[in-house]
Scaffold this active site. Structure first.
Site: not given
Length: 295
Positions: A58, A229, A257
């Site tokens: 890595t 939506q 909210h």
């Protein structure tokens, strides 16, 4: 009997900063990104037999990322991701798929004394430009571009009513509410045959990103939203129409909210309905609305 069903590994959170210096004008441009590289291929024995002879370390992935960033353009990120992913598949014959994820941060040039400053920048919000490029042997390069972390809010022009009501439904219907979300919008390009095909499409990537961002904000602002939506579906339709080389658009929008605060207990102070001015922002739980619209 146990069997290895999936094997992939890589290097995450590779921090990269690149500066381009124009020697003639003295103007400098900067790019900062976080890169993730994941490889798949004939690497099963590294898991099942402790055979490290098939392992690309890595750290090698990290160093390769720096070298590729030095030797190649890092903008647009779709190109750099494709170059880096293709490098691993082409260099290591036992590696059959390489996935590169790039997060690019917003460094916006400062305006000083009414003029763009040649080498000073400000972090322009938490929004990022994200790319995922997957190079697969024998297939080509699949690219998904995205906007993430774009926080938007409108104080009116959103409603939510007509949803299922039963003994479990406590939410009240509203004709007008605050609508806020953190935009995660992605679009998938038609598969590219090679890096050369990606290079040929270079102008399209910035154009698509600008179009998707403008469509997202304009539709969010102007739409008399019946629901998250429906608003996100309208956004997807427009992006597909604006970018012919894109075959699918997806959105993930958390509903942030803001609740009215009833202050009538204090001397009859009105702060609900049409009198609401002071709200309590909510952290969680929150609605999460997602969709993918394809051709």
């Amino acid at each position: 009997m146990a069997k290895l069903s999936l094997a992939q590994y890589g290097k995450d959170n590779i921090r990269v900063y690149k500066v381009h210096r124009n020697q003639e004008t003295g103007v400098q441009d900067v790019v900062e990104m976080t890169v993730c590289v994941l490889l798949q291929g004939d690497i099963e024995t590294s898991y099942t037999e402790a055979d490290n002879s098939v392992v690309v370390a890595t750290d090698t992935m990290k160093q390769t990322t720096y070298i590729m960033a030095k030797q190649h353009p890092v903008t647009p990120p779709e190109l750099f991701g494709s170059i880096l992913a293709s490098h691993f598949v082409e260099t290591y014959k036992h590696i059959h798929s390489a996935q590169v994820k790039i997060i690019t941060y917003r460094w916006t040039r400062m305006t000083v004394d009414g003029k763009p400053h040649p080498h000073s920048f400000m972090r322009d919000g938490a929004e990022t430009r994200n790319v995922e490029a997957v190079a697969t042997e024998g297939k080509g390069i699949d690219v998904r571009s995205a906007i993430a972390g774009l926080l938007v809010l409108k104080s009116t022009g959103s409603a939510f009513h007509g949803f299922i009501r039963n003994e479990y439904a406590a939410l009240q219907e509203v004709d007008d509410r605050i609508l806020s979300t953190e935009v995660d919008c992605g679009w998938k390009w038609d598969t590219f045959g090679s890096v050369k095909d990606v290079e040929a499409a270079i102008p399209k990537f910035d154009e698509a990103w600008n179009s998707a961002r403008e469509i997202t904000m304009t539709t969010f602002a102007k739409d008399q939203s019946a629901s998250v939506q429906n608003t996100m579906y309208k956004m997807c339709e427009q992006i597909l129409a604006a970018v012919p080389m894109v075959n699918a658009v997806d959105y993930s929008l958390p509903n942030k909210h803001y609740f009215e605060i009833d202050l009538s207990w204090h001397k009859g102070l009105k702060n609900t309905g049409k009198d609401a001015e002071v709200y309590e922002p909510q952290s969680n739980p929150n609605g999460l609305i997602q969709c993918t619209v394809a051709r």
